[in-house]
Write a protein that holds these residues in place. Structure first.
Motif, PDB file in Angstrom:
ATOM      1  N   VAL A  30     -36.688   3.871  27.964  1.00 33.17           N
ATOM      2  CA  VAL A  30     -36.477   5.217  28.456  1.00 33.17           C
ATOM      3  C   VAL A  30     -37.811   5.897  29.067  1.00 33.17           C
ATOM      4  CG1 VAL A  30     -36.387   7.551  27.477  1.00 33.17           C
ATOM      5  CG2 VAL A  30     -34.792   5.762  26.500  1.00 33.17           C
ATOM      6  N   LEU A  31     -37.332   6.399  30.232  1.00 35.59           N
ATOM      7  CA  LEU A  31     -38.338   7.217  30.988  1.00 35.59           C
ATOM      8  C   LEU A  31     -37.797   8.559  30.943  1.00 35.59           C
ATOM      9  CD1 LEU A  31     -40.769   7.457  33.046  1.00 35.59           C
ATOM     10  CD2 LEU A  31     -39.017   7.115  34.899  1.00 35.59           C
ATOM     11  N   ASP A  32     -38.989   9.436  30.531  1.00 34.09           N
ATOM     12  CA  ASP A  32     -38.482  10.963  29.895  1.00 34.09           C
ATOM     13  C   ASP A  32     -40.028  11.763  30.058  1.00 34.09           C
ATOM     14  OD1 ASP A  32     -35.812  12.251  28.804  1.00 34.09           O
ATOM     15  OD2 ASP A  32     -37.423  13.515  29.084  1.00 34.09           O
ATOM     16  N   ASN A  33     -39.820  13.038  30.727  1.00 33.81           N
ATOM     17  CA  ASN A  33     -41.016  13.715  30.791  1.00 33.81           C
ATOM     18  C   ASN A  33     -41.126  14.768  29.641  1.00 33.81           C
ATOM     19  OD1 ASN A  33     -39.057  15.802  31.318  1.00 33.81           O
ATOM     20  ND2 ASN A  33     -40.262  16.555  33.149  1.00 33.81           N
ATOM     21  N   LEU A  34     -39.857  14.819  28.811  1.00 31.41           N
ATOM     22  CA  LEU A  34     -39.948  15.743  27.445  1.00 31.41           C
ATOM     23  C   LEU A  34     -40.089  16.997  28.055  1.00 31.41           C
ATOM     24  CD1 LEU A  34     -41.682  13.425  24.882  1.00 31.41           C
ATOM     25  CD2 LEU A  34     -39.234  13.698  25.123  1.00 31.41           C
ATOM     26  N   SER A  35     -39.235  17.457  28.948  1.00 28.47           N
ATOM     27  CA  SER A  35     -39.515  18.787  29.261  1.00 28.47           C
ATOM     28  C   SER A  35     -39.411  20.008  28.250  1.00 28.47           C
ATOM     29  CB  SER A  35     -38.337  19.251  30.391  1.00 28.47           C
ATOM     30  OG  SER A  35     -38.025  20.618  30.305  1.00 28.47           O
ATOM     31  N   LYS A  36     -40.258  20.849  28.242  1.00 26.87           N
ATOM     32  CA  LYS A  36     -40.246  21.879  27.289  1.00 26.87           C
ATOM     33  C   LYS A  36     -39.085  22.907  27.358  1.00 26.87           C
ATOM     34  CE  LYS A  36     -45.494  22.290  27.259  1.00 26.87           C
ATOM     35  NZ  LYS A  36     -46.403  23.506  27.380  1.00 26.87           N
ATOM     36  N   GLN A  37     -38.384  22.933  28.322  1.00 27.87           N
ATOM     37  CA  GLN A  37     -37.219  23.725  28.438  1.00 27.87           C
ATOM     38  C   GLN A  37     -36.272  23.149  27.551  1.00 27.87           C
ATOM     39  OE1 GLN A  37     -36.105  25.651  32.241  1.00 27.87           O
ATOM     40  NE2 GLN A  37     -34.100  24.724  32.099  1.00 27.87           N
ATOM     41  N   ILE A  38     -36.103  21.824  27.368  1.00 29.59           N
ATOM     42  CA  ILE A  38     -35.102  21.265  26.478  1.00 29.59           C
ATOM     43  C   ILE A  38     -35.618  20.722  25.095  1.00 29.59           C
ATOM     44  CG2 ILE A  38     -33.547  18.843  26.264  1.00 29.59           C
ATOM     45  CD1 ILE A  38     -33.729  18.933  29.671  1.00 29.59           C
ATOM     46  N   HIS A  39     -36.708  20.277  25.353  1.00 26.01           N
ATOM     47  CA  HIS A  39     -37.620  19.664  23.819  1.00 26.01           C
ATOM     48  C   HIS A  39     -38.278  20.547  22.877  1.00 26.01           C
ATOM     49  CE1 HIS A  39     -35.236  15.723  24.877  1.00 26.01           C
ATOM     50  NE2 HIS A  39     -36.029  15.944  26.270  1.00 26.01           N
ATOM     51  N   GLY A  40     -38.784  21.666  23.475  1.00 25.52           N
ATOM     52  CA  GLY A  40     -39.528  22.506  22.830  1.00 25.52           C
ATOM     53  C   GLY A  40     -41.257  22.184  23.245  1.00 25.52           C
ATOM     54  N   GLU A  41     -42.090  22.810  22.501  1.00 28.40           N
ATOM     55  CA  GLU A  41     -43.327  22.752  22.668  1.00 28.40           C
ATOM     56  C   GLU A  41     -44.075  21.375  22.270  1.00 28.40           C
ATOM     57  OE1 GLU A  41     -45.609  24.848  24.297  1.00 28.40           O
ATOM     58  OE2 GLU A  41     -43.867  26.034  24.790  1.00 28.40           O
ATOM     59  N   ASP A  42     -43.428  20.777  21.053  1.00 33.02           N
ATOM     60  CA  ASP A  42     -43.989  19.604  20.269  1.00 33.02           C
ATOM     61  C   ASP A  42     -42.782  18.554  20.296  1.00 33.02           C
ATOM     62  OD1 ASP A  42     -45.320  17.519  19.107  1.00 33.02           O
ATOM     63  OD2 ASP A  42     -46.431  18.684  17.612  1.00 33.02           O
ATOM     64  N   PRO A  43     -42.448  17.751  21.024  1.00 32.97           N
ATOM     65  CA  PRO A  43     -41.231  16.994  20.993  1.00 32.97           C
ATOM     66  C   PRO A  43     -40.851  16.225  19.685  1.00 32.97           C
ATOM     67  CG  PRO A  43     -41.851  17.250  23.197  1.00 32.97           C
ATOM     68  CD  PRO A  43     -42.833  17.769  22.430  1.00 32.97           C
ATOM     69  N   ALA A  44     -42.116  15.937  19.289  1.00 31.40           N
ATOM     70  CA  ALA A  44     -42.162  14.828  18.289  1.00 31.40           C
ATOM     71  C   ALA A  44     -41.785  15.658  16.764  1.00 31.40           C
ATOM     72  CB  ALA A  44     -43.312  14.233  17.713  1.00 31.40           C
ATOM     73  N   PHE A  45     -41.898  16.879  17.152  1.00 32.08           N
ATOM     74  CA  PHE A  45     -41.008  17.671  15.687  1.00 32.08           C
ATOM     75  C   PHE A  45     -40.084  18.654  16.308  1.00 32.08           C
ATOM     76  CE2 PHE A  45     -45.652  16.503  14.775  1.00 32.08           C
ATOM     77  CZ  PHE A  45     -45.782  16.199  13.605  1.00 32.08           C
ATOM     78  N   THR A  46     -40.099  19.038  17.415  1.00 37.31           N
ATOM     79  CA  THR A  46     -38.995  20.033  17.949  1.00 37.31           C
ATOM     80  C   THR A  46     -37.836  19.709  18.570  1.00 37.31           C
ATOM     81  OG1 THR A  46     -40.174  20.361  20.007  1.00 37.31           O
ATOM     82  CG2 THR A  46     -40.923  22.090  17.971  1.00 37.31           C
ATOM     83  N   SER A  47     -37.976  18.309  18.885  1.00 31.57           N
ATOM     84  CA  SER A  47     -36.780  17.942  19.595  1.00 31.57           C
ATOM     85  C   SER A  47     -35.844  16.720  18.726  1.00 31.57           C
ATOM     86  CB  SER A  47     -37.135  17.276  20.734  1.00 31.57           C
ATOM     87  OG  SER A  47     -36.068  16.594  21.623  1.00 31.57           O
ATOM     88  N   PRO A  48     -34.820  17.091  18.195  1.00 27.91           N
ATOM     89  CA  PRO A  48     -34.203  16.259  17.577  1.00 27.91           C
ATOM     90  C   PRO A  48     -33.456  14.966  18.227  1.00 27.91           C
ATOM     91  CG  PRO A  48     -33.032  18.431  16.950  1.00 27.91           C
ATOM     92  CD  PRO A  48     -34.269  18.370  18.050  1.00 27.91           C
ATOM     93  N   LEU A  49     -33.432  15.419  19.674  1.00 26.84           N
ATOM     94  CA  LEU A  49     -32.658  14.196  20.555  1.00 26.84           C
ATOM     95  C   LEU A  49     -33.924  13.198  20.936  1.00 26.84           C
ATOM     96  CD1 LEU A  49     -31.245  16.667  23.420  1.00 26.84           C
ATOM     97  CD2 LEU A  49     -30.031  15.119  21.533  1.00 26.84           C
ATOM     98  N   PHE A  50     -35.287  13.613  21.136  1.00 29.53           N
ATOM     99  CA  PHE A  50     -36.072  12.637  21.247  1.00 29.53           C
ATOM    100  C   PHE A  50     -36.492  11.769  19.703  1.00 29.53           C
ATOM    101  CE2 PHE A  50     -40.985  12.136  21.019  1.00 29.53           C
ATOM    102  CZ  PHE A  50     -41.029  10.857  21.886  1.00 29.53           C
TER     103      PHE A  50
END
Length: 377
Positions: A30-50
């Protein structure tokens, strides 16, 4: 078993696809920039998708606008599923450089690398969009099939939202097939058209099989509930759960073809695995048009929260009136059949939403941005 790269693979469709492909034994990068608009400020904690793919895939935190990130991601890949993109019609009308850089230039960099370097890529699947059809396909009472131009602002200001032809004749909506005229009405649609055309044109010259999927409005468990720029079901859900009133654009009778995430993943896998998909463009939807008022009322009923619904008559420049997919081609060539229709899909989606934390409603901010740019009337 293939090595498969999914760009944007931490996003809604990409993460679901990654998990399903891993179940089938494929090796996923997977190549992804973990955009804050989608994944939140801290994707490891704020993004269920990630979090759903973290430590399960070979993850590269990077961007499709970086040649070096592409080179790293493309190494030893057999299939590329190119999802990474800026999405949403409204925002595209004033973030023009950003949409063009990510969607068009990002795709160009990938193709340039593949055209000028040895690689093991056999197939590229590109996520196109129903937005490339613009206002879609209609039947004129005497002229037959027509493809009307974008709606005129003065007509919509007068409350006339339905499509008419040059002679003002009333038109009958038809399902849009893959041979329909391509004439997008937003910058987003233009970039998706460009992506699709580059992939379908360049890949055969490189000995790579291209496949394009023109997805309709994808929804389901897992989609972002905090992004106010795209995803009408998530936007309405967040408003309702905050006990905020819903304001409907136009007259509420504008329609979309809402397709459930599981069906989108299944269709995409058919495109990856079936040789019959090679060189082809497919619609992915349910073939059913659902209006926005029905969406709002269905969600209010599902959440049992009775917020007021106001049909405002306001509208966004760049929005289309109707679109739903003709699925004849994907059914005949790939054997695809949607399994989840709107009533069942809304139930699955709303049951998932009720288990999630209530997100802050940011819709007002996004609409304020559009109004300042003169795009919300």
């Amino acid at each position: 078993m293939k090595n498969i790269l999914i760009t944007g693979g931490a996003g809604f469709i990409g993460s679901n696809l990654a998990l399903k492909l891993m179940e089938k034994g494929h090796r996923i990068t997977v190549l992804d920039n973990l955009s804050k608009q989608i994944h939140g400020e801290d994707p490891a904690f704020t993004s269920p998708l990630f979090k759903s793919i973290k430590d399960k895939v070979n993850f590269i935190h990077g961007t499709v606008t970086s040649r070096e990130d592409w080179k790293k991601a493309l190494e030893n890949q057999n299939v590329i599923v190119h999802f990474a993109a800026e999405t949403g019609t409204g925002q595209s009308m004033y973030c023009i450089e950003k949409y063009t850089e990510v969607n068009i230039q990002g795709t160009a960099i990938m193709l340039d690398i593949l055209a000028n370097n040895e690689n093991s890529v056999e197939k590229i699947v590109i996520a196109s969009s129903r937005s490339i059809y613009g206002e879609g396909k209609y039947k004129h009472p005497t002229k037959g099939i027509v493809y009307p131009s974008h709606r005129k602002e003065q007509n919509m200001l007068a409350g006339n939202f339905e499509l008419t032809y040059e002679d003002e004749a009333i038109l009958e909506l038809m399902a849009t097939d893959e041979n329909s005229k391509i004439h997008p009405s937003s910058v987003y649609g233009i970039t998706k058209q460009n992506q699709e055309q580059m992939i379908m044109t360049v890949c055969p010259t490189l000995g790579i099989s291209p496949v394009a999927f023109r997805y309709q409005n994808v929804y389901g468990p897992g989609q972002s509930l905090s992004n106010p720029y795209t995803g009408i079901l998530s936007i309405f859900s967040t408003q309702i759960r905050n006990n905020n009133p819903i304001q409907i654009f136009e007259d509420g009778k504008e329609t979309r073809d809402f397709v459930f995430i599981d069906d989108v993943v299944d269709a995409t896998i058919l495109g990856i695995e079936k040789e019959a998909a090679n060189g082809q463009v497919f619609n992915v939807g349910t073939g059913v048009a659902t209006d926005v008022l029905e969406v709002a009322n269905s969600l209010i009923l599902a959440y049992d929260i009775n917020v007021p619904v106001t049909v405002t008559g306001r509208f966004r420049l760049g929005d289309i009136r109707h679109n739903y997919a003709d699925l004849t081609k994907i059914k005949s060539l790939l054997g695809f059949e949607p399994k989840v229709y709107f009533k069942e899909g809304i139930e699955k989606f709303s049951n998932w939403v009720l288990k999630q934390a209530i997100q802050e409603d940011h819709l007002g901010k996004s609409l304020e941005e559009m109004q300042k740019k003169g795009l919300l009337k």
